[in-house]
Design a protein around this motif. Structure first.
Motif, PDB file in Angstrom:
ATOM      1  N   VAL A   1     -20.225  38.739-100.025  1.00  0.00           N
ATOM      2  CA  VAL A   1     -18.983  39.420-100.336  1.00  0.00           C
ATOM      3  C   VAL A   1     -19.129  40.904-100.008  1.00  0.00           C
ATOM      4  CG1 VAL A   1     -17.413  40.047-102.186  1.00  0.00           C
ATOM      5  CG2 VAL A   1     -18.350  37.759-102.121  1.00  0.00           C
ATOM      6  N   THR A   2     -20.248  41.488-100.374  1.00  0.00           N
ATOM      7  CA  THR A   2     -20.460  42.908-100.102  1.00  0.00           C
ATOM      8  C   THR A   2     -20.501  43.179 -98.611  1.00  0.00           C
ATOM      9  OG1 THR A   2     -21.755  43.013-102.125  1.00  0.00           O
ATOM     10  CG2 THR A   2     -21.962  44.863-100.631  1.00  0.00           C
ATOM     11  N   PHE A   3     -21.140  42.294 -97.854  1.00  0.00           N
ATOM     12  CA  PHE A   3     -21.226  42.455 -96.411  1.00  0.00           C
ATOM     13  C   PHE A   3     -19.840  42.367 -95.783  1.00  0.00           C
ATOM     14  CE2 PHE A   3     -22.172  40.594 -92.121  1.00  0.00           C
ATOM     15  CZ  PHE A   3     -22.742  41.735 -91.587  1.00  0.00           C
ATOM     16  N   LEU A   4     -19.035  41.406 -96.226  1.00  0.00           N
ATOM     17  CA  LEU A   4     -17.678  41.279 -95.706  1.00  0.00           C
ATOM     18  C   LEU A   4     -16.862  42.524 -96.034  1.00  0.00           C
ATOM     19  CD1 LEU A   4     -15.428  39.672 -94.340  1.00  0.00           C
ATOM     20  CD2 LEU A   4     -14.960  38.617 -96.559  1.00  0.00           C
ATOM     21  N   GLU A   5     -16.999  43.041 -97.248  1.00  0.00           N
ATOM     22  CA  GLU A   5     -16.285  44.265 -97.621  1.00  0.00           C
ATOM     23  C   GLU A   5     -16.701  45.435 -96.741  1.00  0.00           C
ATOM     24  OE1 GLU A   5     -17.102  44.770-101.756  1.00  0.00           O
ATOM     25  OE2 GLU A   5     -15.552  43.343-102.355  1.00  0.00           O
ATOM     26  N   LEU A   6     -17.984  45.536 -96.434  1.00  0.00           N
ATOM     27  CA  LEU A   6     -18.468  46.597 -95.559  1.00  0.00           C
ATOM     28  C   LEU A   6     -17.852  46.465 -94.170  1.00  0.00           C
ATOM     29  CD1 LEU A   6     -20.429  48.960 -94.901  1.00  0.00           C
ATOM     30  CD2 LEU A   6     -22.100  47.203 -94.301  1.00  0.00           C
ATOM     31  N   LEU A   7     -17.864  45.262 -93.615  1.00  0.00           N
ATOM     32  CA  LEU A   7     -17.280  45.054 -92.292  1.00  0.00           C
ATOM     33  C   LEU A   7     -15.794  45.375 -92.273  1.00  0.00           C
ATOM     34  CD1 LEU A   7     -19.008  41.762 -91.104  1.00  0.00           C
ATOM     35  CD2 LEU A   7     -19.418  44.078 -90.287  1.00  0.00           C
ATOM     36  N   GLU A   8     -15.076  44.937 -93.310  1.00  0.00           N
ATOM     37  CA  GLU A   8     -13.641  45.203 -93.373  1.00  0.00           C
ATOM     38  C   GLU A   8     -13.370  46.699 -93.487  1.00  0.00           C
ATOM     39  OE1 GLU A   8     -11.186  43.185 -92.823  1.00  0.00           O
ATOM     40  OE2 GLU A   8     -12.358  41.348 -92.749  1.00  0.00           O
ATOM     41  N   SER A   9     -14.202  47.425 -94.224  1.00  0.00           N
ATOM     42  CA  SER A   9     -14.002  48.872 -94.337  1.00  0.00           C
ATOM     43  C   SER A   9     -14.280  49.568 -93.009  1.00  0.00           C
ATOM     44  CB  SER A   9     -14.861  49.460 -95.447  1.00  0.00           C
ATOM     45  OG  SER A   9     -16.213  49.429 -95.095  1.00  0.00           O
ATOM     46  N   ILE A  10     -15.269  49.087 -92.277  1.00  0.00           N
ATOM     47  CA  ILE A  10     -15.546  49.657 -90.952  1.00  0.00           C
ATOM     48  C   ILE A  10     -14.368  49.416 -90.028  1.00  0.00           C
ATOM     49  CG2 ILE A  10     -16.962  49.407 -88.872  1.00  0.00           C
ATOM     50  CD1 ILE A  10     -19.356  48.904 -90.742  1.00  0.00           C
ATOM     51  N   ARG A  11     -13.847  48.194 -90.036  1.00  0.00           N
ATOM     52  CA  ARG A  11     -12.720  47.880 -89.166  1.00  0.00           C
ATOM     53  C   ARG A  11     -11.485  48.684 -89.562  1.00  0.00           C
ATOM     54  NH1 ARG A  11     -11.025  41.876 -87.502  1.00  0.00           N
ATOM     55  NH2 ARG A  11     -11.808  41.463 -89.580  1.00  0.00           N
ATOM     56  N   ALA A  12     -11.291  48.905 -90.864  1.00  0.00           N
ATOM     57  CA  ALA A  12     -10.118  49.647 -91.326  1.00  0.00           C
ATOM     58  C   ALA A  12     -10.194  51.127 -90.966  1.00  0.00           C
ATOM     59  CB  ALA A  12      -9.972  49.494 -92.838  1.00  0.00           C
ATOM     60  N   THR A  13     -11.408  51.673 -90.877  1.00  0.00           N
ATOM     61  CA  THR A  13     -11.537  53.095 -90.567  1.00  0.00           C
ATOM     62  C   THR A  13     -11.468  53.390 -89.084  1.00  0.00           C
ATOM     63  OG1 THR A  13     -13.941  52.931 -90.556  1.00  0.00           O
ATOM     64  CG2 THR A  13     -12.884  53.585 -92.631  1.00  0.00           C
ATOM     65  N   VAL A  14     -11.569  52.369 -88.255  1.00  0.00           N
ATOM     66  CA  VAL A  14     -11.486  52.579 -86.814  1.00  0.00           C
ATOM     67  C   VAL A  14     -10.013  52.762 -86.447  1.00  0.00           C
ATOM     68  CG1 VAL A  14     -11.855  51.548 -84.552  1.00  0.00           C
ATOM     69  CG2 VAL A  14     -13.565  51.281 -86.326  1.00  0.00           C
ATOM     70  N   THR A  15      -9.697  53.925 -85.928  1.00  0.00           N
ATOM     71  CA  THR A  15      -8.332  54.214 -85.489  1.00  0.00           C
ATOM     72  C   THR A  15      -8.349  54.425 -83.985  1.00  0.00           C
ATOM     73  OG1 THR A  15      -8.620  56.587 -85.818  1.00  0.00           O
ATOM     74  CG2 THR A  15      -7.776  55.310 -87.696  1.00  0.00           C
ATOM     75  N   SER A  16      -7.199  54.642 -83.423  1.00  0.00           N
ATOM     76  CA  SER A  16      -7.136  54.839 -81.975  1.00  0.00           C
ATOM     77  C   SER A  16      -7.898  56.092 -81.546  1.00  0.00           C
ATOM     78  CB  SER A  16      -5.681  54.924 -81.520  1.00  0.00           C
ATOM     79  OG  SER A  16      -5.034  55.995 -82.177  1.00  0.00           O
ATOM     80  N   SER A  17      -7.979  57.089 -82.425  1.00  0.00           N
ATOM     81  CA  SER A  17      -8.703  58.310 -82.064  1.00  0.00           C
ATOM     82  C   SER A  17     -10.216  58.122 -82.120  1.00  0.00           C
ATOM     83  CB  SER A  17      -8.285  59.466 -82.974  1.00  0.00           C
ATOM     84  OG  SER A  17      -8.635  59.167 -84.307  1.00  0.00           O
ATOM     85  N   THR A  18     -10.697  57.212 -82.967  1.00  0.00           N
ATOM     86  CA  THR A  18     -12.140  56.979 -83.074  1.00  0.00           C
ATOM     87  C   THR A  18     -12.584  55.717 -82.341  1.00  0.00           C
ATOM     88  OG1 THR A  18     -11.895  55.732 -85.127  1.00  0.00           O
ATOM     89  CG2 THR A  18     -12.287  58.103 -85.322  1.00  0.00           C
ATOM     90  N   ALA A  19     -11.655  55.047 -81.689  1.00  0.00           N
ATOM     91  CA  ALA A  19     -11.982  53.778 -81.024  1.00  0.00           C
ATOM     92  C   ALA A  19     -13.012  53.961 -79.915  1.00  0.00           C
ATOM     93  CB  ALA A  19     -10.725  53.126 -80.473  1.00  0.00           C
ATOM     94  N   GLY A  20     -13.030  55.131 -79.270  1.00  0.00           N
ATOM     95  CA  GLY A  20     -14.002  55.376 -78.209  1.00  0.00           C
ATOM     96  C   GLY A  20     -15.422  55.354 -78.725  1.00  0.00           C
ATOM     97  N   ASN A  21     -15.626  55.812 -79.952  1.00  0.00           N
ATOM     98  CA  ASN A  21     -16.962  55.816 -80.546  1.00  0.00           C
ATOM     99  C   ASN A  21     -17.333  54.473 -81.149  1.00  0.00           C
ATOM    100  OD1 ASN A  21     -17.124  58.528 -79.920  1.00  0.00           O
ATOM    101  ND2 ASN A  21     -16.356  59.177 -81.910  1.00  0.00           N
ATOM    102  N   CYS A  22     -16.352  53.680 -81.497  1.00  0.00           N
ATOM    103  CA  CYS A  22     -16.594  52.396 -82.163  1.00  0.00           C
ATOM    104  C   CYS A  22     -16.078  51.235 -81.325  1.00  0.00           C
ATOM    105  CB  CYS A  22     -15.928  52.391 -83.535  1.00  0.00           C
ATOM    106  SG  CYS A  22     -16.519  53.674 -84.618  1.00  0.00           S
ATOM    107  N   PHE A  23     -16.313  51.270 -80.033  1.00  0.00           N
ATOM    108  CA  PHE A  23     -15.810  50.220 -79.153  1.00  0.00           C
ATOM    109  C   PHE A  23     -16.370  48.849 -79.487  1.00  0.00           C
ATOM    110  CE2 PHE A  23     -19.723  51.626 -77.250  1.00  0.00           C
ATOM    111  CZ  PHE A  23     -20.305  50.458 -76.794  1.00  0.00           C
ATOM    112  N   TRP A  24     -17.539  48.806 -80.122  1.00  0.00           N
ATOM    113  CA  TRP A  24     -18.183  47.529 -80.434  1.00  0.00           C
ATOM    114  C   TRP A  24     -17.332  46.675 -81.367  1.00  0.00           C
ATOM    115  CZ3 TRP A  24     -19.239  46.102 -85.405  1.00  0.00           C
ATOM    116  CH2 TRP A  24     -19.203  47.098 -86.366  1.00  0.00           C
TER     117      TRP A  24
END
Length: 151
Positions: A1-24
């Motif tokens: 559950v904690t791992f899923l929450e971490l992944l979801e928070s990472i995905r939620a913080t990726v915006t179009s302006s930061t997408a270049g740094n988080c392309f993965w």
């Protein structure tokens, strides 16, 4: 559950302006990682013999979009399927319970073989911090399943 929450928070913080740094986050392996993390927490189960109740007229509640999508709000069934939470116990908890069982067996064999009636005293469990002590106490008191269901 904690791992899923971490992944979801990472995905939620990726915006179009930061997408270049988080392309993965948008790659196929990352999507597979998200799917596998979800499958370890949630499971879709078939529900047989479920008779949906009459649909109510939608109101101003936040759950109305679920009712409009055909979800039975009481049972959580939609289209003969239900999302069920599956909880995995922490492997450390299993080891803790196993060690404590071994200690109890050793204490029982010592007390039965000993002719003196002296007490063996309490068992001391050393942990890193207060949070670990709280979790260990809960696991020993309520068991693995009890801790996960009440967390």
């Amino acid at each position: 559950v904690t791992f899923l929450e971490l992944l979801e928070s990472i995905r939620a913080t990726v915006t179009s302006s930061t997408a270049g740094n988080c392309f993965w986050v948008y790659t196929a392996p990352a999507m597979r990682l998200f799917e596998l993390a979800k499958s370890r927490v949630f499971e879709v189960e078939e529900v047989h013999g479920h008779v949906p109740k009459k649909k109510k007229k939608p109101g101003p509640k936040s759950e109305d979009w679920l009712a409009q999508a055909g979800v039975d709000m009481e049972s959580g069934v939609c289209g003969g399927k239900r999302l069920r939470v599956t909880l995995e116990s922490n492997p450390k908890w299993d080891l803790l319970l196993q060690v404590m069982d071994e200690v109890a067996q050793a204490r029982a064999s010592l007390s039965s073989s000993s002719s003196s009636s002296s007490s063996l005293g309490p068992t001391l469990l050393l942990v890193k911090d207060e949070r670990s002590a709280s979790v260990a106490r809960d696991v020993l008191s309520f068991g693995r399943r009890g801790v996960m269901e009440h967390a």
